[in-house]
Design a protein around this motif. Sequence first.
Motif, short mmCIF file in Angstrom:
data_model
loop_
_atom_site.label_atom_id
_atom_site.label_comp_id
_atom_site.label_asym_id
_atom_site.label_seq_id
_atom_site.Cartn_x
_atom_site.Cartn_y
_atom_site.Cartn_z
N PHE A 113 0.85 -1.19 0.00
CA PHE A 113 0.00 0.00 0.00
C PHE A 113 0.89 1.25 0.00
O PHE A 113 2.05 1.19 0.42
CB PHE A 113 -0.93 0.01 1.22
CG PHE A 113 -0.21 -0.18 2.52
CD1 PHE A 113 0.22 0.90 3.27
CD2 PHE A 113 0.06 -1.46 3.00
CE1 PHE A 113 0.90 0.72 4.46
CE2 PHE A 113 0.73 -1.65 4.20
CZ PHE A 113 1.15 -0.56 4.93
N PHE A 121 -8.47 3.01 -3.60
CA PHE A 121 -7.46 1.98 -3.34
C PHE A 121 -7.87 1.14 -2.15
O PHE A 121 -7.81 -0.10 -2.18
CB PHE A 121 -6.10 2.64 -3.08
CG PHE A 121 -4.99 1.66 -2.84
CD1 PHE A 121 -4.15 1.27 -3.87
CD2 PHE A 121 -4.75 1.14 -1.56
CE1 PHE A 121 -3.12 0.36 -3.65
CE2 PHE A 121 -3.74 0.23 -1.34
CZ PHE A 121 -2.92 -0.15 -2.39
N TYR A 125 -8.62 -2.99 -2.62
CA TYR A 125 -7.71 -4.01 -2.08
C TYR A 125 -8.22 -4.61 -0.77
O TYR A 125 -7.94 -5.77 -0.48
CB TYR A 125 -6.30 -3.43 -1.95
CG TYR A 125 -5.66 -3.26 -3.30
CD1 TYR A 125 -5.11 -4.34 -3.97
CD2 TYR A 125 -5.65 -2.02 -3.94
CE1 TYR A 125 -4.54 -4.19 -5.23
CE2 TYR A 125 -5.09 -1.87 -5.20
CZ TYR A 125 -4.54 -2.96 -5.84
OH TYR A 125 -4.00 -2.82 -7.09
#
Length: 252
Positions: A113, A121, A125
């Motif tokens: 990350f 994001f 994820y």
Amino acid sequence: MDDSEPRLEGARVAILGWAGATERQLRSVVRWYEARGATCVTHRAHVFRAMARPDGWHLEGRILAGKLDGAGPIVVHLFSNAGFWTWAAALQAMNPATRARVRAAILDSAPGFPPRIGPTFYARYSAMAMMPMVLRALGRPPALHHRWLTPPVWAFMRLWYHLSPIQRRAAERSLHVVRAASAWPHLALYSGADALVPVEHVEAFLATLPAVTRWRFEGSGHVRHMVQHRRAYFEAVGGFLARHACSDRQLR
């Protein structure tokens, strides 16, 4: 065992599982270390609790730090972001005497990350990381994506991004915590084919460490390097520990 093999008598190895890891899945790495004389301490984070509670990852860190109290040098072998966040939290919870016993850290598929995590994001994820656990709970084979379940999980994680700023900031801060505490050498095991942990984030973090050995696999999925490249994987781990963490002086 020849001279190139690490000798780990007296060492304690902390094996930190990925999100949803089982004891059975960690068994092969535990056996590898035990065959070389180490005592293994496994820790599998309660990911849902860690994400739901404001102090969730701190709690995981305190539990791990307590497991590592005692005597003997420490080697850490962590998997994925869950292992990385647990390790960062443990570093914050450790007393100075315990931290002084750390000799090396092995990062498998982590960290994946950026220093600043955006909502898109985070949702994308986090949904992929959660999906294997959701599917297992429903009695289905684990996978990173599901045609029907991924969209609602993605939507929930997008909302959770805004509802849980403490956890998000803890994740971002973990990069600094691990970097600042890293007086010991690191081995990074990762893959360009990892769909869950983008390789560019792994390599960006590695570039900030003072002492790191890189081993980039090709073609293996997330935390699958130990399975798909078993011989090369353990040769990398063994060679790294023999060079950096297993001298008589270091193991005292």
